[in-house]
Design an enzyme around this catalytic site. Structure first.
Site, mmCIF file in Angstrom:
data_model
loop_
_atom_site.group_PDB
_atom_site.id
_atom_site.type_symbol
_atom_site.label_atom_id
_atom_site.label_comp_id
_atom_site.label_asym_id
_atom_site.label_seq_id
_atom_site.Cartn_x
_atom_site.Cartn_y
_atom_site.Cartn_z
ATOM 1 N N HIS A 5 0.824 -1.204 0.000
ATOM 2 C CA HIS A 5 0.000 0.000 0.000
ATOM 3 C C HIS A 5 0.857 1.251 0.000
ATOM 4 C CE1 HIS A 5 0.581 -0.667 4.423
ATOM 5 N NE2 HIS A 5 0.780 0.645 4.396
ATOM 6 N N GLU A 56 -3.657 3.494 1.844
ATOM 7 C CA GLU A 56 -3.975 3.605 3.259
ATOM 8 C C GLU A 56 -4.189 5.084 3.544
ATOM 9 O OE1 GLU A 56 -1.651 3.490 7.532
ATOM 10 O OE2 GLU A 56 -0.880 2.265 5.890
ATOM 11 N N HIS A 74 2.916 11.592 -7.106
ATOM 12 C CA HIS A 74 1.521 11.295 -7.367
ATOM 13 C C HIS A 74 1.274 9.799 -7.239
ATOM 14 C CE1 HIS A 74 3.585 10.919 -11.288
ATOM 15 N NE2 HIS A 74 2.825 9.844 -11.408
ATOM 16 N N GLU A 122 -2.583 10.629 -10.982
ATOM 17 C CA GLU A 122 -2.404 10.600 -12.440
ATOM 18 C C GLU A 122 -3.278 9.499 -13.017
ATOM 19 O OE1 GLU A 122 1.346 10.457 -15.524
ATOM 20 O OE2 GLU A 122 1.448 9.172 -13.746
#
Length: 127
Positions: A5, A56, A74, A122
């Site tokens: 994550h 998360e 990003h 993005e």
């Protein structure tokens, strides 16, 4: 090894969960409060954690704004059609910060969206 994550600190948990689930179409996978630490973690994504990476979202109960800093880049999401994805995001109240089109010095079609805390996401067309 695999990526599990990416953690983002958010200033308004429910607003952020709504953005990632209602605007970007992710699912809330799990949520846990840590009263001793005064924070809540919510994991969101498109698939179960056992199958792919998720986000998360961490909400620290005593802090409601963050400086994004200049090191963050990003989060990238693959979409079938960048133009159509931007229209759906716009219809759901999302903020497009870079309209869809080819990247500079290349041909990949992309766009950028901003979440409620200012994090950039993005959108990349699948090749």
């Amino acid at each position: 090894m695999r990526i599990l994550h990416t953690m983002l600190r958010v200033g308004n948990l429910e607003q952020s969960v709504a953005f990632y689930t209602e605007v970007l179409g992710m699912h809330e996978i799990r949520r846990k409060e840590y009263p001793e630490g005064r924070f809540t973690n919510v994991f969101v994504g498109y698939q179960p954690e056992s199958e792919g990476a998720v986000l998360e979202l961490t909400f620290n109960w005593d802090q409601h704004a963050y400086d994004l800093g200049n090191g963050y880049g990003h989060v990238a999401l693959a979409v079938d059609d960048v133009y159509a994805a931007c229209e759906r995001i716009r219809e759901r109240g999302g903020k497009i910060t870079r309209e869809p089109g080819p990247m500079k010095h290349g041909t990949t079609v992309l766009a950028f969206v901003e979440d409620p805390d200012g994090y950039k996401i993005e959108l990349l067309g699948r090749d």
